[in-house]
Every structure is written in C-alpha cells, then in structure tokens.
Design an enzyme around this catalytic site. Sequence first.
Site, short mmCIF file in Angstrom:
data_model
loop_
_atom_site.label_atom_id
_atom_site.label_comp_id
_atom_site.label_asym_id
_atom_site.label_seq_id
_atom_site.Cartn_x
_atom_site.Cartn_y
_atom_site.Cartn_z
N GLU A 1 0.89 -1.16 0.00
CA GLU A 1 0.00 0.00 0.00
C GLU A 1 0.92 1.20 0.00
O GLU A 1 1.53 1.52 1.02
CB GLU A 1 -0.92 -0.04 1.23
CG GLU A 1 -2.02 0.99 1.22
CD GLU A 1 -1.67 2.22 2.01
OE1 GLU A 1 -1.13 3.17 1.40
OE2 GLU A 1 -1.94 2.22 3.22
N CYS B 1 -1.49 8.60 3.67
CA CYS B 1 -1.40 8.02 2.33
C CYS B 1 -2.62 8.38 1.50
O CYS B 1 -2.56 8.38 0.27
CB CYS B 1 -1.31 6.50 2.41
SG CYS B 1 0.15 5.93 3.27
#
Lengths: 518, 518
Positions: free
Chosen positions: B264, B303
């Site tokens: 990720e 993120c």
Amino acid sequence: MHINKAIPDAIVSSYLGGQWYAPDDGATAIKSAVTGEVIAHAGHNACDADLILNYAKKVGGPELRSLTFHDRAKLLKHLALYLSEHTAALTELAFHSGATRSDSKIDIDGGIATLFVFASKGRREMPDETIFPDGDMEQLSRKGTFVGQHVYTSRPGVAVHINAFNFPVWGMLEKLAPTILSGMPAIIKPATATSYITEACFRLIVDSGILPPGSVQLIAGRTHTLTDHLTPQDVVTFTGSAQTAGIIRNSLNVSDLTIPFTAEQDSLNATLLGSDIEPDTVDFEIFVNEVVKEMTTKAGQKCTAIRRIMAPPAISRHLIEAINAKLADLTIGDPSLDSTDMGALVSDRQRNDVLAVSQQIEKHAANVSHPKITETLRDLPGAYLCPILYWCEDPDHASDIHQLEAFGPVATVMPYRNMTHAFELLNRGQGSLVASIVTHDPELAREAVLHSAPWHGRLYFNNHLSSAEATGHGSPMPHMVHGGPGRAGGGEELGGVRAVKHYMQRTALQGPPDLLQP
Amino acid sequence: MHINKAIPDAIVSSYLGGQWYAPDDGATAIKSAVTGEVIAHAGHNACDADLILNYAKKVGGPELRSLTFHDRAKLLKHLALYLSEHTAALTELAFHSGATRSDSKIDIDGGIATLFVFASKGRREMPDETIFPDGDMEQLSRKGTFVGQHVYTSRPGVAVHINAFNFPVWGMLEKLAPTILSGMPAIIKPATATSYITEACFRLIVDSGILPPGSVQLIAGRTHTLTDHLTPQDVVTFTGSAQTAGIIRNSLNVSDLTIPFTAEQDSLNATLLGSDIEPDTVDFEIFVNEVVKEMTTKAGQKCTAIRRIMAPPAISRHLIEAINAKLADLTIGDPSLDSTDMGALVSDRQRNDVLAVSQQIEKHAANVSHPKITETLRDLPGAYLCPILYWCEDPDHASDIHQLEAFGPVATVMPYRNMTHAFELLNRGQGSLVASIVTHDPELAREAVLHSAPWHGRLYFNNHLSSAEATGHGSPMPHMVHGGPGRAGGGEELGGVRAVKHYMQRTALQGPPDLLQP
C-alpha cells in the site's frame, strides 16, 4: 515409419492491429514431433508495440466495455458453437505435435467446453450490466445516509497471455473466456513449438467475425519490447516454466507502477493412496488407472500431471507392479492412429530435457520401469519417450524428487509412514497445482484439507463411489480455480466468475445511497 | 516554546521469540518532532531469523490454527476492549510525533475500532470452524457423485508487516486484525520514527496475555536478513513509499518460489468538485472542508490525503480563496494543546523532503498560499510546516503534479474543462488509493465509476444529504477495501473478510460429496 497424414507447410502468421503478418526472415522453423520434418514457420520482425496496444485499447476495449456481461457471455457461446464445427481440422494438425486424438479432445474440445461454461456463468452469475457488484451494501452510518458498496469494473487496458506449448487451444481459450467476459481485449502469445495449432484456431475466431474488432490479437514469434510498454491497467498472464515466469515477473517490476502478473508454473503434483485402501480392490485399481492416465496423456506433458506417487510401504511393490502392468499394455506410437494410447513429446529438445532431469532423479531413486515398455520404442523416429517409473525408498532425504520436474511420462513412487508423514510429503513440492487422494475416510479427507490445502491449488478426492463421474486428477475444470501457491506460481485461473474478477479492478464505493445505484 | 509535556526517554525494545530485547549499540536515536530533543532509542543487533520464524511457525501458528474463526474473533474483541482502557498514555506519547489529540484519535481509537469491526465480521460472516468455504458447491457431474467446493485454509506461515511511520497504532492493528482472524501469526516491523508509540501499544498487547504465545512479535530496528528466510506460505505486507516497496518486491523475487506481497503505497489522491455544484452553497462548503481537513490532519501525512483538487475553471479562483480562508483560521503549533488544529511533521527530514518535492511542483504551479499562514510558523521550533496551496493552470502538460507526492500539507488546485477531462485528470495519478467527488448527480456518479473506478481503490461521494454521517475522504473504513492499483501499490487491505482471505489460501476441493463436508 512416419505419420499417417500429409505433411502440412503451415505459415504461422501474426494478427496485429486487424492485419495478418506472414513470417519473414525473422521466422523460426517448426518440426513435426512425429516425423522430424519441418512443417511450419512462425515469427517475423514486425511487432510494433504502439500499433498493437492502440488497437487493443482504443478499438477493442471500448467495444467490449460497451457490452454488458450478458452480451459478452453470448459472444462466448456463439464462438464455442462456431469452433465446435471445426475441431476435425485442428485435431489433424495437432497429430504433428505428438498429440493423439484423445489428447486433442482434452485440448480442443476441453477449450471449447471452457467457453461454454464461462458463457453460462456469465449469464447466470453476473448481471446484465457493465458494473459487477461485490458483496452486500455496507452500513457505514446509523441513519443510512452514507453507505458502502464494492464493485468490479473493467480495466481500460489489455491482457497479454503468454501461453505454454502443451495446450495450444485450451491454453488460449481458458484465458480468453474470462478476459472477454471482463470486458478486456487480449493479446495472445502462443509458444512457438505448437503455434501452428493455436494460429489455426485463432484464425477461425477472426474468420467467424463474432468478437468485436480489436478484441483479440496474436503474436506468433517474439513479443520484442511489448511488455515494456504496459501500464498498471494491463494484465500479464503466463503459463510455463518457473524460470521463465521469474524473468517476466522481474521485467514487469522495473518501474514504480505495479502491473498485475499471474503465473501458472509447472509443479511437482502428487497423488496419495489412502491408508484405508487395500490392494486388489476397485479403489486400488482406480488409483493405478489415474496414475497411468496422468503419466501417458499428452505423453506426460501436462502442468497438472502426477510426478510423485505416495503409498504405504507394504503396498508399494505391489503398486509398482500394477502400474507397470498397465503401462506395458499401452501402444505408444503414431498419434494419428486410433489404436495408439500415447503419442510423442513435442520435440527432440523436450525429450532431451526430460531425459536430463530423469538422470538427476535417478541419483535418488531406482528405475523400476517394465523392460517391455522400452522395447516398444526402439524403432520409432520422432520425439517418442517410453514412460519411466522410479522408486524412491527415502523420500525425506531426496529433495530433488520434490523439486525437479521431468515434463514427460515420468513419475516416482515413494513410501509414507503415516498420514502426517504423507501430508508432509505432499507439501514438499513447495506449492503445487493439484494433489489427489484415493480414500473413503472423511476424517482423512478433512485432515488432508487442513494440512495440505494451503500448499495446493486443488485437492482431488476419488474412490469407487465417485470414479464413474470423476473428472480426473489432471483436468482443470472451468468451474474450479486452477493454479497454486509457491512453486506453482502463486497464480489463479478459472473458477468461474473468480477468473473474471482477476481482469477487473475492485473498488470500494462510498456515498449517499442514491449515488451508488449502478 | 516547547511541548507542554515531560520528555520521555523511551527504550524501544523488540519482542522476539517471547523475549524482550532492549536497544544496544545498534540503536538509532529518535528525536521529538516538536522539540527536536532525543526522546527514544530503537534497534539492536539481535535479530535471529531462525528464532523469530520458529517461534511464529512452531508455536504461534499451531496455537492460532487450533482456534475457530469465532474463537479468534473473540480474542480481537477482548484485545480491543483492553486497549480501549489505555488510550490516554498512547496519546500523550504521540504528541512527540507531532500528532494532535484528534490526529491520535484517528490513529489509536481508529485502530481499536478496526479490531472491533473485524471481531464482529468474524463472528457474523465466518463460521465457527477452521475451514472457510468460498461460494456454493459446484455440480461437476450429472448424478452428483462428484462435486466441487472452494475453501480457504490457514497458511502455515507467518505474516511480516512492514509499517509506515504515520499511523503507528492503526497501521499495526488494521493488519493484525485480519491476520489473527485468518489463523496466522504476525511479525510487526514499525517505522523507526514513531516506533516508540507502536512499541507502547504492542507492549499492552503482550501484557494483556490475550493472544496465544507466538502470535505476535515486534522488530524495532532493522529486519536484517529476515525476508531471505521466508517461504511461499508466508506473506509480506508493506505500507510506505513506492521506492521502498519496489526494493522489497524485487528482494522477494530472487527465488522460483513466489512469496505473496501486498503493498500500500502513498499515491496522488484527488478530489473533484462536481460540475453541478455552485459556489457558496452547502455542498461547496462541504468540499472546502474536506480539502482543508485532508491537508491538515496529521499535517497532511496520510497516504490517502488529497494532493490534487479539480474544479471548473470559473469557480477555481473562488475555491482557492475559500480554502485559504479556512487554512488562515487554523492554529498550527504544539500538538498537545487542545487549541491546536495542526501539529508538526514527524521529523526535520520529512519536512525537508516535503519542501524538496514542493519545489518540483512549483515549476508547474503557482504558489497561491495565504500569506498569513506562513507568518504563524515563523517562531516555532520543531518540524512544523505551513500548508501550501498551488494552482496549476495547465494540468494536461504538468506530469509532475500527477506523479510527485509531497507527503505533507501540500495540495494543488487545477481546472477541468468537462467531466470527461475531469475523469482523465483523476486517472492521471496512475493508480490511487482514493478519489472523492462532491455531487448530487447520479449520472455523473455512474460515469465516474465507469471511467475512474479502475484507477482507484476507493471512490468517495459526498453532498449535503450524506455529509453529517460521511466518514471522510481520507479515512479507510475496516468494512471497505483500502489500497489501489498501479502507483498505489496494487495491493488491497481491509474490506472485512476480504482482508482475511489475503492471509489464507484458496483451494478447489473436488470429490464425492461425503468427503467434502468440512
């Protein structure tokens, strides 16, 4: 002796950007597996990546995505019906690859059957829509003004399918079916050795006019720099050796952009005779028949073929005799004759590879093949190889027999002490496509699932209650996933709509309910 | 000015093989993000791969796999309840990472909430069993003597979780929850910069005695050669930069054995003001608020934070003013004060990285930040950084603004000509974790799904009907998948039982029906 048919002079062309490209001075000569004569030429220097990718992404993708899943399923059904009328010519051609009529039934009829199953799954298990919901709506709020829904959508890319030589038709169709259903165009790269069969089937697909323009392209010969031009919306699939898979995997990892890669590698598949099975019973016979079938179908050139055979020590000698007796009865030779049980390997090179690996195996295992078998092959030309059976008395200390695959009619019998040991041996392949067990014991079956399922893409149980309808250790069914962890490549194909999802992107949608209705 | 709390002298130990290992001369000093003073030491030379892997695989794995999914779900619930009683100390510690009280609510309370959701999903959506069926039984034969059933089983390996600095608690717990539920032990490797917070939470987990021995281990400091010892039954997950993900991905690919890897990565997430939204409406305000929240929460170190803002050209100037007005009103400073809206970046190094990337962005976009914002930071020590807003008039010819991520309070406004152009811009990130759209138009929403869902792990819609209950552009929900294609890493986490399956192996079982009953 030579094959009972006329020698073709096949021109294996590529189909790129809607045009056929004949072989040029970049072509490779392909020899008949049976006569050793050159029967085809494949490959050319024209492989313009931009041309190919634009045709797929700007023509084929939009065409396919404008159709619903039901529309696409209908295309697959029409294609299956069309191809069904042309199997005879493909079977004739396939004799030259060493495939018998029944080998080609698996490849050609099996490939068409896969199209039919995906057509049916698409109609019954997917909506008449272009967005595929995944699971139920998630309640993310108390009053329900904000909710979640997962969906799969079609990737605006292209699927590049790099296929193996052993299933020139099935290998193409089993990947093409879920790709088309997902709404993605495909670029097919067959293995050169049998590309003349793939090309003949592909030409039927093009001639049928059933698939929209841009849906499919064929690269006969090398792909040159094609994979360097791929983006994260593309998908690459590969069937073949672990070594080549590693090279492709690393070549796709050079940039920050992750390109999905699915590999189905050959593996050290095993079969296990349950401790509850006595010799000379119907179940014992079923076990022997599956072993013989797996060793000899396609001359053992199946990714799923049995390479390792596990049995209780007390039965092992008897088992070897029973397998040898069946093998000795088989007719090996000209694949075009109906009387032939096993044909040739695809090429001399392949036969040499198998013999080289067999020599490695022989360092840890005794060759217990029936002498009669070897004799039958003495006078045959072509890439014939007699089945070779090994006996490894100490499988715990013989890593090579669990790691080295002889991709031909070669298998090794080994003893297990108890079921725990048996499951350990099954798992020593470090990840396989399939393991099979003949048993009647539900407790044994459950223990096998708990101990060995994580190491296998498929676990196949059989006994005399199921054998009449069982589909075979080595036959991937379109309904069930095919692939395996670790050594087998870590990939997954088939399995009905599961396969379609591999060509789509799953996305979590969140928002007010009225905006999430597709 | 300095942080309003005592300076800790944290000893960040590892927990390996059931023992704590204190930092030694291999340790790294960690500075407070707020005062710049050294507050902790982490790392040591003892990282015996055999010790760690054996403890996980020979102790933790068998313990966890002997429990049913419901048993494991109960463990998660107990753990969540236990940790809920200890959030205050973790929040205090986290001030030194620059996190405000509300930042830590997302990290700590958010992490615990994730445990609760997985506990609930495990109880409601999984069986009280150790084998997890997947889909219905497949009829592979006419008479039904031979059938198919897919199952998921627990991998007999270990999950290695390599986490990012920005969510020291949530980052650990959101991966741990599905791992434990799957029956797999975990080895957690936190990012050094905030490892003192992770270690404090991890110590609570160990002290609670709730998880079976061997279930969890912590590596503070480097992993040394650990990943070289992994096998195909192990899983590696990574959260962090695309660059580091690439290094790990390649290091796992050195052998023939495929080791599952889930990444990720940060990404260039975008938000879009629908063409149906007028300025100075409630919906416009909702859009502005989401942008400001995403730029300033965790000082933009998420993120999922918004990096790219798309609006119709006629509204863009007005939008920039509205965003700036909100930003100018914020209090930036000591994260331990309740009056503070935005704290510090995690380190000077991180601030320098953000400023370096911002300079690259500034080549293609005008800095339109409100002058007042910059002034408020002039006298502060620590790794503070004012929010920076850019305006890029020609986003079609500015690749960098779609590719370079400033991992801090930095975002770029850009105009779109029409919805097709808007979707193209959303997708220019080459794969993102999330894109959000404020709209009331169901047709626009559907078009967004068709054009942009394949490029995003999550699509988030909001308007004044949902905003009171909406969970926020940047908040991954445990019910919904988190991850994204391409630039975002190609991985998938969360999404309820979908995440559990990533730690299990799917296997196709075939056989007579009585042997396939789990």
